[in-house]
Enzyme design. Structure first.
Site, PDB file in Angstrom:
ATOM      1  N   LYS A 226      55.690 -20.738  -1.223  1.00 14.32           N
ATOM      2  CA  LYS A 226      54.892 -21.047   0.251  1.00 14.32           C
ATOM      3  C   LYS A 226      54.393 -22.486  -0.075  1.00 14.32           C
ATOM      4  O   LYS A 226      54.583 -23.432   1.148  1.00 14.32           O
ATOM      5  CB  LYS A 226      53.119 -20.897  -0.057  1.00 14.32           C
ATOM      6  CG  LYS A 226      52.467 -20.895   0.287  1.00 14.32           C
ATOM      7  CD  LYS A 226      52.731 -20.513   1.825  1.00 14.32           C
ATOM      8  CE  LYS A 226      51.568 -21.004   2.546  1.00 14.32           C
ATOM      9  NZ  LYS A 226      50.465 -20.303   2.865  1.00 14.32           N
TER      10      LYS A 226
ATOM     11  N   PRO B  58      39.964 -19.885  -1.021  1.00 12.10           N
ATOM     12  CA  PRO B  58      40.115 -21.433  -0.680  1.00 12.10           C
ATOM     13  C   PRO B  58      41.350 -21.990  -1.491  1.00 12.10           C
ATOM     14  O   PRO B  58      41.590 -22.724  -1.197  1.00 12.10           O
ATOM     15  CB  PRO B  58      38.959 -22.009  -0.400  1.00 12.10           C
ATOM     16  CG  PRO B  58      37.936 -20.499  -0.544  1.00 12.10           C
ATOM     17  CD  PRO B  58      38.423 -19.951  -1.750  1.00 12.10           C
TER      18      PRO B  58
ATOM     19  N   LYS C  12      44.908 -29.797  -0.239  1.00 13.80           N
ATOM     20  CA  LYS C  12      45.062 -28.862  -1.167  1.00 13.80           C
ATOM     21  C   LYS C  12      46.412 -28.521  -1.043  1.00 13.80           C
ATOM     22  O   LYS C  12      46.798 -28.839  -2.197  1.00 13.80           O
ATOM     23  CB  LYS C  12      44.286 -28.443  -0.991  1.00 13.80           C
ATOM     24  CG  LYS C  12      43.571 -27.257  -2.210  1.00 13.80           C
ATOM     25  CD  LYS C  12      44.933 -26.118  -2.236  1.00 13.80           C
ATOM     26  CE  LYS C  12      44.801 -24.867  -0.972  1.00 13.80           C
ATOM     27  NZ  LYS C  12      45.270 -23.811  -0.971  1.00 13.80           N
TER      28      LYS C  12
ATOM     29  N   THR D  47      46.894 -19.317  -1.551  1.00 15.73           N
ATOM     30  CA  THR D  47      47.953 -20.364  -1.777  1.00 15.73           C
ATOM     31  C   THR D  47      47.677 -22.035  -2.828  1.00 15.73           C
ATOM     32  O   THR D  47      46.446 -21.696  -3.057  1.00 15.73           O
ATOM     33  CB  THR D  47      47.703 -21.251  -0.586  1.00 15.73           C
ATOM     34  OG1 THR D  47      49.394 -20.855   0.308  1.00 15.73           O
ATOM     35  CG2 THR D  47      49.180 -22.379  -0.729  1.00 15.73           C
TER      36      THR D  47
END
Length: 217
Positions: free
Chosen positions: A148, A43, A215, A73
């Protein structure tokens, strides 16, 4: 073929993999000691640091000449830190965040943005090719994360604009399909407009969560 060991907090997901011939792993430490190549997707940075660097984690228990591929990520600096600790133990590692969603995963057409040395990328490429079609070496460790985050920044902006446009159109009584067709045949056309479709016409329950996008941003 390859022997695949799987570990996840979602037991249903593990069972699905085991049903396809995978081996259920008992712990992160067991994965590290048994596998030449380890692929992780977690996560956030907190979980990555724990899984990789805890005493019973991947780095302290890695096999000689192992390869780690982290598809989470997360912050580029965290990716660099974990890569550095892996390198100190002569373990190769790449950060390889992914784009393409559930549909891309199921169709094995994901895009991977990879950061790491050229040698590590060459080792990781055949593994990532099982899951994706567009695999790009972005540069040194952490570069995949930079790419990303930039991608998700643009995606979030386009998604917000698209939904604000839908909200405005619907609040003025326009038909959802008509405005969707206009978006997709004019200058508003984008990946987001093609993917989302008219409001209320798709099941988004398995898609990318808003909390994860927040996030990333």
């Amino acid at each position: 073929g390859r022997s695949v060991h799987v570990l996840d907090m979602n037991d249903q997901a593990v069972e699905a993999c085991v049903g396809q011939g995978a081996v259920r792993a008992e712990s992160v430490q067991a994965i590290a000691k048994e596998c030449d190549v380890v692929v992780t997707m977690l996560p956030s940075s907190k979980q990555v640091m724990s899984v990789y660097t805890d005493e019973d984690g991947l780095v302290p228990n890695a096999k000689e000449d192992a390869l780690f591929i982290d598809c989470t990520t997360l912050e580029p600096d965290v990716a660099k830190s974990v890569w550095s600790q892996a390198s100190d133990r002569s373990v190769q590692m790449v950060d390889a965040p992914v784009s393409g969603g559930v549909g891309g995963a199921e169709a094995a057409t994901l895009s991977f943005m990879v950061g790491g040395t050229g040698d590590a990328f060459e080792r990781a490429n055949p593994i990532l090719s099982f899951m994706g079609k567009n695999i790009v070496h972005c540069g040194e460790s952490g570069s995949g994360q930079v790419a990303k985050i930039c991608n998700n920044l643009v995606l979030a902006i386009s998604m917000i604009g698209l939904n604000e446009g839908y909200n405005l159109a619907l609040s003025h009584g326009m038909d959802a399909k008509i405005i969707a067709d206009i978006f997709n045949s004019s200058s508003a056309q984008s990946w987001s407009s093609n993917y989302v479709g008219p409001p209320g016409t798709k099941d988004y329950s398995t898609g990318f969560k808003v909390s994860l996008m927040k996030k990333d941003l």
